[in-house]
Scaffold this active site. Structure first.
Site, mmCIF file in Angstrom:
data_model
loop_
_atom_site.group_PDB
_atom_site.id
_atom_site.type_symbol
_atom_site.label_atom_id
_atom_site.label_comp_id
_atom_site.label_asym_id
_atom_site.label_seq_id
_atom_site.Cartn_x
_atom_site.Cartn_y
_atom_site.Cartn_z
ATOM 1 N N TYR A 51 0.825 -1.209 0.000
ATOM 2 C CA TYR A 51 0.000 0.000 0.000
ATOM 3 C C TYR A 51 0.862 1.263 0.000
ATOM 4 O O TYR A 51 1.658 1.493 0.903
ATOM 5 C CB TYR A 51 -0.932 0.037 1.214
ATOM 6 C CG TYR A 51 -1.821 -1.173 1.389
ATOM 7 C CD1 TYR A 51 -2.121 -2.023 0.312
ATOM 8 C CD2 TYR A 51 -2.367 -1.488 2.619
ATOM 9 C CE1 TYR A 51 -2.934 -3.136 0.477
ATOM 10 C CE2 TYR A 51 -3.188 -2.600 2.789
ATOM 11 C CZ TYR A 51 -3.461 -3.423 1.712
ATOM 12 O OH TYR A 51 -4.270 -4.525 1.889
ATOM 13 N N ALA A 201 -19.203 -5.529 -0.286
ATOM 14 C CA ALA A 201 -19.165 -5.829 -1.731
ATOM 15 C C ALA A 201 -19.059 -4.572 -2.602
ATOM 16 O O ALA A 201 -19.961 -4.245 -3.363
ATOM 17 C CB ALA A 201 -20.385 -6.649 -2.130
ATOM 18 N N GLY A 203 -19.378 -1.553 -1.863
ATOM 19 C CA GLY A 203 -20.395 -0.535 -1.589
ATOM 20 C C GLY A 203 -21.804 -0.916 -1.995
ATOM 21 O O GLY A 203 -22.758 -0.208 -1.680
ATOM 22 N N GLU A 207 -26.164 1.669 2.044
ATOM 23 C CA GLU A 207 -27.450 2.330 1.809
ATOM 24 C C GLU A 207 -27.585 2.873 0.382
ATOM 25 O O GLU A 207 -28.680 3.051 -0.124
ATOM 26 C CB GLU A 207 -27.658 3.462 2.823
ATOM 27 C CG GLU A 207 -27.932 2.966 4.229
ATOM 28 C CD GLU A 207 -28.975 1.859 4.265
ATOM 29 O OE1 GLU A 207 -30.167 2.153 4.199
ATOM 30 O OE2 GLU A 207 -28.588 0.671 4.353
#
Length: 307
Positions: A51, A201, A203, A207
């Site tokens: 990273y 997953a 996003g 919601e």
């Protein structure tokens, strides 16, 4: 926040771990996210040498310096940046793994790594040699425990048979139930913990649902769900299972409902996201009836590739 034992180790990890990959390179902003995680009771921080060319490890190590003895730092190795820094290659050799651990130690600014993980792996790797590297690093006190990060059933079986891994990090979610058939029971029976990643997953299980769908998901769907099927299943989950609870809450709780799962790793690029994820994990667990309902509404996907 409740903690669970990681495999047969003496590491007690919070049910929610912070995936540090999305912290970015702004040290000030990253530190705020890490501090929010600590405030919420998160003690498990997952990074990797890959990273941001190692910058992520430096930021994580620096931010956790004052609380080092109270936290569990996990990092990974095996992906080796090429000289042009535009791509990397896979190197699970003993020599490289041992050197990578020492370099991670320096960047983290610590004396030991709590959990050192192989960042991938194939059945063609020199697995015995890789295990030897991990065992020697343990003996030398550089690492406390080791695990693998893999979704390949054949690789997982080899490590279960030959090594002393305490954990397997793998992608697992309501929309990606592939680990259920071939990995979760096997690991649970051997007292090896699963650390699940990708619980929402990409996003889709948030919601925002299909608002988070990438161009690729719109064109090709997600795993064995077409884009149209995703719309149907997400709506059904929202209406029949979630009700007043958020989809994120249902998703994180679904992963934690399996006895093999010790912790769910979720990334966060804001303090608000950390708090939302923590709230979801601290909420009421799913009932067995809810777990069964989720399974009846979704596909029991299978590993077609990664054999």
């Amino acid at each position: 926040m409740e903690k669970r034992r990681l495999g047969k180790s003496d590491l007690m990890v919070s049910k929610l771990g912070l995936g540090c990959m999305s912290l970015g390179t702004d040290q000030k902003a990253a530190r705020k996210i890490i501090e929010a995680a600590l405030e919420e009771g998160i003690n498990y921080f997952d990074t990797a040498d890959l990273y941001d060319f190692g910058e992520n490890e430096k930021i994580v190590g620096q931010s956790l310096k004052e609380v080092r003895e109270k936290v569990i730092i996990a990092t990974k190795a095996g992906n080796r940046w090429n000289d042009d820094k535009a791509s990397w290659r896979w190197d699970p050799s003993k020599e490289y793994i041992k050197e990578a651990a020492k370099q991670s130690l320096k960047r983290l600014g610590t004396d030991y790594i709590d959990l050192f993980q192989l960042h991938g792996g194939t059945i063609d790797d020199p697995i015995d040699e890789t295990i030897e590297a991990f065992e020697e690093l343990k003996e030398e006190g550089i690492i406390r425990y080791y695990g693998i990060s893999s979704i390949r059933p054949n690789v997982i079986r080899e490590y279960v048979k030959k090594s002393n891994i305490v954990s397997v990090m793998m992608q697992y979610s309501i929309l990606d139930r592939r680990p259920e058939e071939e990995a979760l029971s096997l690991l649970n029976n051997h007292q090896i913990s699963v650390v699940s990643r990708g619980p929402v997953a990409k996003g889709l299980l948030s919601e925002k649902m299909l608002e988070k769908a990438s161009k690729s998901v719109k064109e090709n769907g997600y795993l064995d769900y077409s884009y149209e099927e995703l719309g149907q299943v997400l709506t059904a989950l929202k209406e029949k299972v979630a009700g007043s609870r958020s989809l994120t809450e249902i998703s994180l709780q679904y992963n934690l409902s399996h006895p093999a799962v010790a912790s769910v790793i979720a990334g966060a690029s804001s303090v608000q996201q950390v708090r939302e994820n923590a709230r979801a994990v601290k909420s009421e667990p799913l009932t067995q009836k809810e777990v069964e309902l989720i399974r009846s509404l979704t596909k029991a996907n299978k590993y077609e590739q990664h054999r």
